[in-house]
Design a protein around this motif. Sequence first.
Motif, PDB file in Angstrom:
ATOM      1  N   ASP A  19     -12.332 -49.765  36.692  1.00 45.91           N
ATOM      2  CA  ASP A  19     -11.115 -50.513  37.009  1.00 45.91           C
ATOM      3  C   ASP A  19     -11.450 -51.920  37.490  1.00 45.91           C
ATOM      4  N   THR A  66     -11.046 -54.824  40.194  1.00 48.78           N
ATOM      5  CA  THR A  66     -10.716 -54.944  41.615  1.00 48.78           C
ATOM      6  C   THR A  66     -10.655 -56.445  41.912  1.00 48.78           C
ATOM      7  N   LYS A 118     -14.950 -46.392  39.391  1.00 39.35           N
ATOM      8  CA  LYS A 118     -15.617 -47.360  40.251  1.00 39.35           C
ATOM      9  C   LYS A 118     -17.093 -47.072  40.469  1.00 39.35           C
TER      10      LYS A 118
END
Length: 294
Positions: A56, A58, A292
């Motif tokens: 993802d 961030t 992550k």
Amino acid sequence: QLSANFYDKSCPNALPTIRIAVRSAIARENRMGASLLRLHFHDCFVNGCDGSVLLDDTPTFTGEKTAAPNNNSLRGFDVIDNIKAHIEGICPQVVSCADILAVAARESVVALGGPTWVVQLGRRDSTTASLDTANNDIPAPTFDLGDLTKSFSNKGLSATDMIALSGAHTIGQARCVNFRNRIYSETNIDTSLATSLKSNCPNTTGDNNISPLDASTPYAFDNFYYKNLLNKKGVLHSDQQLFNGGSADSQTTTYSSNMATFFTDFSAAMVKMGNINPITGSSGQIRKNCRKVN
Ligand code: HEM
Ligand SMILES: [Ca+2]
Ligand SMILES: [Ca+2]
């Protein structure tokens, strides 16, 4: 360095767990097999098969999910999360996200009636991702045959591999934005296909409306993709390039009449694609959460 039996001792239930989860995800939504297969492709073409596609964004990390070929398009991340959570429960930090993608792709193809192959295992997960590489190295649906061939040869895959792997478009869906120009402006398309696609893909709206890449058998992994191409029924510009009077025509014709040959070549090419630049040894990591870095 990869090996088929990599998890035999360390996590013997890993592969059955993935198979069961993939089957139940497809039972919930029949498109999911296609979506999982494509995730593995978009992983392998960007820094190799290292799970980079799953990370993802961030505030301090840029992933690949917003790259042009991926944004509003890739799906199945929740299914991978679910598989990863199950496997972390039985063998913590043993099975990589990259390997889960490779096995899920195989199980998806098998579940939809396609060929099977031995998945090589032992890939580790990246701690990085590359938005630029995702934008530059994943082939675009506007590509002509020469560019398609080049984008695969850049990854060590032959023209034969490219033509066989494109047969993945025997399943799954495409968005209007990716074939609008073809159905409104190109001439090497069957008129009835163009007319029927236009009904759900207006000239100026509906970018995200979807239609099957193989209108004949969208949920069966078979050789109808190639049969369609012989009838000018390729949905993407890039699809029809495989039967447009060029050097790909003869292989496409063979696959259109010989599904066994397609299956053999597709399986071999999937193994080759799965071997693109894996992280092994003590490099990289086994992520706890595929979204992550640990
Ligand atoms: C040859 C070059 C390729 C091009 C230009 C290409 C392009 C595309 C495009 C534009 C879409 C529709 C995406 C959307 O509209 O959101 C798509 C879907 C898909 N692609 Fe490809 N692709 C290629 C090769 C591959 C390969 C090698 C595989 C796997 C081995 C693959 C598997 C799929 C699948 C299964 C779908 C449907 C996904 C779904 O329904 O969620 N494609 N592709
Ligand atoms: Ca990758
Ligand atoms: Ca099909």
